[in-house]
Motif scaffolding. Structure first.
Motif, PDB file in Angstrom:
ATOM      1  N   GLU A  10      25.626 -16.909 -41.132  1.00  0.00           N
ATOM      2  CA  GLU A  10      24.423 -17.260 -40.376  1.00  0.00           C
ATOM      3  C   GLU A  10      24.020 -18.697 -40.640  1.00  0.00           C
ATOM      4  N   GLU A  13      26.434 -20.936 -38.734  1.00  0.00           N
ATOM      5  CA  GLU A  13      26.325 -20.864 -37.279  1.00  0.00           C
ATOM      6  C   GLU A  13      25.030 -21.470 -36.761  1.00  0.00           C
ATOM      7  N   SER A  14      23.977 -21.468 -37.580  1.00  0.00           N
ATOM      8  CA  SER A  14      22.719 -22.039 -37.122  1.00  0.00           C
ATOM      9  C   SER A  14      22.859 -23.547 -37.051  1.00  0.00           C
ATOM     10  N   SER A  15      21.961 -24.179 -36.304  1.00  0.00           N
ATOM     11  CA  SER A  15      22.064 -25.629 -36.157  1.00  0.00           C
ATOM     12  C   SER A  15      22.004 -26.301 -37.524  1.00  0.00           C
ATOM     13  N   GLU A  16      20.844 -26.464 -38.065  1.00  0.00           N
ATOM     14  CA  GLU A  16      20.700 -27.073 -39.381  1.00  0.00           C
ATOM     15  C   GLU A  16      19.591 -26.354 -40.110  1.00  0.00           C
ATOM     16  N   SER A  18      16.439 -25.526 -42.453  1.00  0.00           N
ATOM     17  CA  SER A  18      15.241 -26.246 -42.866  1.00  0.00           C
ATOM     18  C   SER A  18      15.186 -26.256 -44.391  1.00  0.00           C
ATOM     19  N   TYR A  85      14.792 -37.101 -44.360  1.00  0.00           N
ATOM     20  CA  TYR A  85      15.746 -36.040 -44.070  1.00  0.00           C
ATOM     21  C   TYR A  85      15.870 -35.057 -45.229  1.00  0.00           C
TER      22      TYR A  85
END
Length: 196
Positions: A10, A13-16, A18, A85
Motif C-alpha cells: 500500500e 502503490e500510494s502516491s507519496e 505524508s 519537504y
C-alpha cells in the motif's frame, strides 16, 4: 517487529506518504532502544544516543530551567513538523514560547519554537549543519545552537531571515555562549561539556 506485506505494498502503490503516515509506520516498527528517529527531507534517520550526547543535552536543559523555571515548555526528542519537504524533526532540545497552545492532535507548531539545540552525532551531523539549519532558518527559529563534541565547538545561528541565518558565531567548549539580548537571554556555560 516486521511490517505486513500488504502495508508495504500500500505504501509503494500510494502516491507519496505524508509525515503522519511515515511516523505511523515507524511506530509499528519500533526503533532499537537508545535510538532517536526523525525524518529529514523525507529520509528516515535513526541516531544512537551516546553518553556524551545526553550529557551535553542535560547540561543545557538545566541552564534553561534555571533561567525559565521547571515549568517552562522545553522538549527533547519530540516530533515537530517543520516547513519543507517531509521534515518531522525531533530536536535534542527545543524551547517553546510561553503560552503556546498545541493543536487538536497535541502537536507543537514550529512557529512556537524559540530555541533549538542539536548535538552532533557522527552519522547525522551533515543534517544538523545543512538541511536542518536551513529549515530552522526558514521556520524563523530565533536561536539555533549546534554542540559538536568532535570539533569541541558550539556553533550559534541567530537572526533568521528568509532562508538563512544572518548572524553566526563559533565558541570553543569551555567558553561561555552569550545569548543575552535574544529570546533565550542567558549565557550558556560549556565548561563541563564532554567531548569525543
Amino acid at each position: 517487529m516486521t511490517v505486513e506485506l500488504t502495508e508495504r505494498i500500500e505504501m509503494a502503490e500510494s502516491s507519496e506518504p505524508s509525515l503522519d503516515e511515515m511516523f505511523e509506520l515507524l511506530e509499528r516498527m519500533p526503533a532499537p532502544e537508545g535510538y532517536r528517529v526523525e525524518i529529514v527531507e523525507g529520509a528516515i534517520c535513526m541516531t544512537p544516543q551516546r553518553t556524551t550526547h545526553w550529557d551535553i543535552i542535560r547540561r543545557v536543559l538545566r541552564q534553561l530551567e534555571d533561567r525559565f523555571g521547571e515549568d517552562a515548555r522545553i522538549t527533547s526528542d519530540v516530533r515537530i513538523d517543520f516547513p519543507g519537504y517531509l521534515n518531522g524533526f525531533c530536536p535534542d532540545l527545543a524551547k517553546i514560547a510561553e503560552g503556546a497552545v498545541p493543536d487538536e492532535h497535541g502537536n507543537i507548531s514550529y512557529r512556537d519554537v524559540e530555541f533549538v539545540l542539536e548535538v552532533i552525532s557522527r552519522g547525522t551531523g551533515r543534517n544538523d549543519y545543512g538541511p536542518k539549519r536551513d529549515t530552522y532558518a526558514v521556520a524563523g527559529v530565533p536561536v539555533y545552537l549546534i554542540a559538536d563534541p568532535y570539533q569541541r565547538q558550539c556553533h550559534v545561528f541567530m537572526e533568521p531571515k528568509d532562508d538563512e541565518y544572518r548572524a553566526q558565531r563559533t565558541v570553543d567548549f569551555g567558553e561561555p555562549i552569550d545569548l543575552t539580548g535574544t529570546v533565550v537571554d542567558l549565557v550558556i556555560s560549556t565548561e563541563q561539556f564532554p567531548h569525543d
